[in-house]
Design a protein around this motif. Structure first.
Motif, PDB file in Angstrom:
ATOM      1  N   UNK A   1      12.521   7.236  -2.321  1.00  0.00           N
ATOM      2  CA  UNK A   1      11.950   6.025  -2.905  1.00  0.00           C
ATOM      3  C   UNK A   1      11.620   5.067  -1.761  1.00  0.00           C
ATOM      4  N   UNK A   2      10.384   4.614  -1.715  1.00  0.00           N
ATOM      5  CA  UNK A   2       9.974   3.682  -0.685  1.00  0.00           C
ATOM      6  C   UNK A   2      10.461   2.287  -1.059  1.00  0.00           C
ATOM      7  N   UNK A   3      11.038   1.599  -0.125  1.00  0.00           N
ATOM      8  CA  UNK A   3      11.665   0.305  -0.386  1.00  0.00           C
ATOM      9  C   UNK A   3      10.664  -0.717  -0.917  1.00  0.00           C
ATOM     10  N   UNK A   4       9.410  -0.496  -0.630  1.00  0.00           N
ATOM     11  CA  UNK A   4       8.347  -1.402  -1.067  1.00  0.00           C
ATOM     12  C   UNK A   4       8.067  -1.308  -2.568  1.00  0.00           C
ATOM     13  N   UNK A   5       8.591  -0.291  -3.241  1.00  0.00           N
ATOM     14  CA  UNK A   5       8.313  -0.089  -4.660  1.00  0.00           C
ATOM     15  C   UNK A   5       8.631  -1.337  -5.478  1.00  0.00           C
ATOM     16  N   UNK A   6       7.731  -1.674  -6.381  1.00  0.00           N
ATOM     17  CA  UNK A   6       7.940  -2.826  -7.255  1.00  0.00           C
ATOM     18  C   UNK A   6       8.831  -2.481  -8.441  1.00  0.00           C
ATOM     19  N   UNK A   7       9.082  -1.216  -8.649  1.00  0.00           N
ATOM     20  CA  UNK A   7       9.951  -0.793  -9.746  1.00  0.00           C
ATOM     21  C   UNK A   7      10.900   0.276  -9.221  1.00  0.00           C
TER      22      UNK A   7
ATOM     23  N   UNK B   1       0.772  -1.225   0.000  1.00  0.00           N
ATOM     24  CA  UNK B   1       0.000   0.000   0.000  1.00  0.00           C
ATOM     25  C   UNK B   1       0.804   1.277   0.000  1.00  0.00           C
ATOM     26  N   UNK B   2       2.116   1.177   0.034  1.00  0.00           N
ATOM     27  CA  UNK B   2       2.956   2.377   0.034  1.00  0.00           C
ATOM     28  C   UNK B   2       3.136   2.894  -1.388  1.00  0.00           C
ATOM     29  N   UNK B   3       3.421   4.182  -1.546  1.00  0.00           N
ATOM     30  CA  UNK B   3       3.720   4.721  -2.875  1.00  0.00           C
ATOM     31  C   UNK B   3       5.132   4.326  -3.305  1.00  0.00           C
ATOM     32  N   UNK B   4       5.456   4.649  -4.526  1.00  0.00           N
ATOM     33  CA  UNK B   4       6.831   4.430  -5.006  1.00  0.00           C
ATOM     34  C   UNK B   4       7.750   5.533  -4.517  1.00  0.00           C
ATOM     35  N   UNK B   5       7.236   6.767  -4.507  1.00  0.00           N
ATOM     36  CA  UNK B   5       8.013   7.942  -4.101  1.00  0.00           C
ATOM     37  C   UNK B   5       7.141   8.764  -3.150  1.00  0.00           C
ATOM     38  N   UNK B   6       7.747   9.276  -2.090  1.00  0.00           N
ATOM     39  CA  UNK B   6       6.987  10.069  -1.124  1.00  0.00           C
ATOM     40  C   UNK B   6       7.786  11.278  -0.693  1.00  0.00           C
ATOM     41  N   UNK B   7       7.074  12.354  -0.400  1.00  0.00           N
ATOM     42  CA  UNK B   7       7.667  13.556   0.169  1.00  0.00           C
ATOM     43  C   UNK B   7       7.787  13.374   1.676  1.00  0.00           C
ATOM     44  N   UNK B   8       8.969  13.655   2.234  1.00  0.00           N
ATOM     45  CA  UNK B   8       9.212  13.507   3.671  1.00  0.00           C
ATOM     46  C   UNK B   8      10.043  14.695   4.134  1.00  0.00           C
ATOM     47  N   UNK B   9       9.603  15.354   5.182  1.00  0.00           N
ATOM     48  CA  UNK B   9      10.368  16.474   5.711  1.00  0.00           C
ATOM     49  C   UNK B   9      11.682  15.980   6.316  1.00  0.00           C
ATOM     50  N   UNK B  10      12.665  16.863   6.326  1.00  0.00           N
ATOM     51  CA  UNK B  10      13.994  16.471   6.780  1.00  0.00           C
ATOM     52  C   UNK B  10      13.991  15.942   8.208  1.00  0.00           C
ATOM     53  N   UNK B  11      13.143  16.547   9.069  1.00  0.00           N
ATOM     54  CA  UNK B  11      13.171  16.123  10.470  1.00  0.00           C
ATOM     55  C   UNK B  11      12.663  14.703  10.655  1.00  0.00           C
ATOM     56  N   UNK B  12      11.829  14.206   9.717  1.00  0.00           N
ATOM     57  CA  UNK B  12      11.245  12.867   9.839  1.00  0.00           C
ATOM     58  C   UNK B  12      12.005  11.814   9.055  1.00  0.00           C
ATOM     59  N   UNK B  13      12.950  12.228   8.231  1.00  0.00           N
ATOM     60  CA  UNK B  13      13.584  11.297   7.293  1.00  0.00           C
ATOM     61  C   UNK B  13      14.334  10.177   8.018  1.00  0.00           C
ATOM     62  N   UNK B  14      15.090  10.525   9.061  1.00  0.00           N
ATOM     63  CA  UNK B  14      15.871   9.518   9.769  1.00  0.00           C
ATOM     64  C   UNK B  14      14.977   8.440  10.368  1.00  0.00           C
ATOM     65  N   UNK B  15      13.807   8.849  10.828  1.00  0.00           N
ATOM     66  CA  UNK B  15      12.888   7.899  11.450  1.00  0.00           C
ATOM     67  C   UNK B  15      12.440   6.839  10.449  1.00  0.00           C
TER      68      UNK B  15
END
Length: 448
Positions: free
Chosen positions: A324-330, A104-118
């Motif tokens: 890029x979300x690791x779940x991406x199929x491509x 259910x995750x997207x292929x690419x997502x916008x993430x703010x810098x403060x949340x990226x490490x999490x």
């Protein structure tokens, strides 16, 4: 995956908590990322674009749809579906649910810098180093590149940046004989002068916001958070934190700050009628001010952020990357789209056209961009001030690997000092105690 924590993150369950939302688990490494193989090489990107396919992109940026349309025009074999999954923490909850579920995750997502490490720590993001993204470091400002380069892995590309500046209402300053401050001591003096002359007016507002407090600690050279894998140190009583608190107390405790919440309707009205005369904010704010406070046209100007010692030092407030979300199929196609999105001139031009402030050095060094003037800001070459700020961001700042949670409990800790107009140092200590207990309970080793 954060390489330094490979052995220990199997027992870490960090939690994303947002106000009014249920907890969402950050899973152990490899347990929720989707099982995608490591990326191959930079040549795979061209091959993926030629082969084509379908991608889903989660973003809240105003230019998202237009950028996707421009990409599909250039690469007609690819279909990009843009989804606004909510801004910031709303999106993060949905994204973490999908990562945990394994679908259910997207292929690419916008993430703010403060949340990226999490998200990187939860093994939800793809390390893009194998696709040659490491070669792009010189294309971005040091602070934004540092936000995506985590423990040697590259977990996204920067889109925008938010070097902090002061936007001030020149009409109000002229009316009350205020001078543009270069230090926080002078800023406090101007605040006293303004409110003494007219008690209905305030130098700025602050109802308690971690996205405001932390950058001013950052500007002071504070380093309250350090992370090495799952070993975390929290010290919200370090020199930078106390310097901020002692300075801001001089505005908070005497009632020199408006308590109107930022982004509320009342806030926009106060900006329009002169009740609030400065905004301490990121470089993305001028475009929002121009579009949202039309009655302020001609009154506002942009100046460097006041500093503790009169130097040009500043910090970052906000800003996002795309990952890029690791779940991406491509993953190769997703990485190719991401590279185009945040590293091609055609895409960045669309982004700038919507009022975005770039993280890319080519645009920040472009005389046409730097020298552009704004009628709203009285003909000022606003970008010149913003670009100079981007060159003076204090180095060395880190966020927590559970920063989303940390921000969510700020109102219950530091926020109480704002509500009661009491010592911010005590509020920061209460926040620290909460975060230490939380981090240890989630499997981190937290020191203070």
């Amino acid at each position: 995956m954060l390489k330094a924590s490979r052995r220990t993150t199997g027992r870490v369950v960090a939690t994303l908590l947002t106000a009014g939302l249920a907890a969402v688990s950050l899973t152990a490494c490899g347990a929720g990322g989707g099982g995608t193989a490591a990326p191959g090489s930079a040549s795979d990107l061209d091959a993926a674009l030629e082969a084509g396919g379908e991608l889903t992109y989660w973003t809240w940026t105003p230019s998202g749809e237009a950028q996707a349309e421009a990409f599909m025009k250039e690469y007609p074999n690819v279909k990009v579906t843009v989804v606004n999954a909510g801004t910031a923490t709303d999106e993060y909850t949905k994204l973490q649910n999908a990562i945990t579920a394994g679908s259910g995750a997207p292929d690419v997502a916008q993430i703010e810098y403060y949340a990226l490490q999490q998200f990187a720590l939860s093994d939800g993001l793809l390390d893009l180093g194998g696709y040659g993204f490491g070669d792009l470091e010189g294309d971005y400002t040091a602070s934004t590149w540092g936000a995506v380069n985590l423990n040697g892995g590259i977990y996204g590309l920067p889109q925008d940046s938010g070097p902090m500046v002061m936007i001030y209402n020149k009409a109000v300053f002229d009316q009350f004989g205020l001078t543009v401050p270069t230090t926080w001591d002078d800023y406090i003096a101007q605040a006293k002068k303004l409110t003494a002359a007219d008690p209905s007016k305030f130098i700025t507002n602050d109802a308690g916001d971690p996205g405001f407090t932390q950058p001013l600690i950052w500007q002071a050279g504070g380093q309250p958070y350090t992370t090495d894998g799952t070993n975390v140190t929290i010290d919200l009583q370090d020199a930078g934190s106390t310097q901020f608190a002692d300075m801001w107390n001089q505005l908070l405790e005497p009632g020199l700050l408006s308590d109107i919440p930022t982004w509320s309707d009342d806030w926009y009205k106060a900006l329009g009628n002169g009740t609030i005369s400065t905004i301490i904010t990121g470089a993305w704010m001028p475009g929002i001010l121009e579009s949202s406070v039309p009655e302020g046209a001609g009154n506002w100007r942009v100046a460097p952020l006041p500093s503790y010692d009169g130097s040009a030092a500043t910090a970052e407030n906000g800003g996002s990357a795309q990952s890029v979300i690791k779940q991406s199929k491509n993953p190769a196609l997703a990485a190719a789209f991401l590279k185009w999105l945040n590293n091609s001139e055609s895409s960045i031009d669309v982004f700038l056209g919507s009022g975005g402030f770039p993280s890319t050095t080519a645009q920040l060094e472009d005389p046409a961009f730097v020298g552009a003037t704004s009628e709203y800001f009285g003909g000022q070459d606003v970008n010149k001030v913003l670009v100079e700020a981007s060159q003076n961001v204090v180095e060395g700042w880190q966020y927590l690997p559970f920063q989303v949670y940390a921000n969510s409990v700020f109102p219950d800790t530091v926020g109480q000092a704002y509500a009661n107009r009491t010592d911010l140092n005590a509020g920061l200590q209460a926040w620290q105690d909460n975060l230490v207990d939380y981090g240890n309970a989630q499997g981190f080793t937290v020191n203070k």
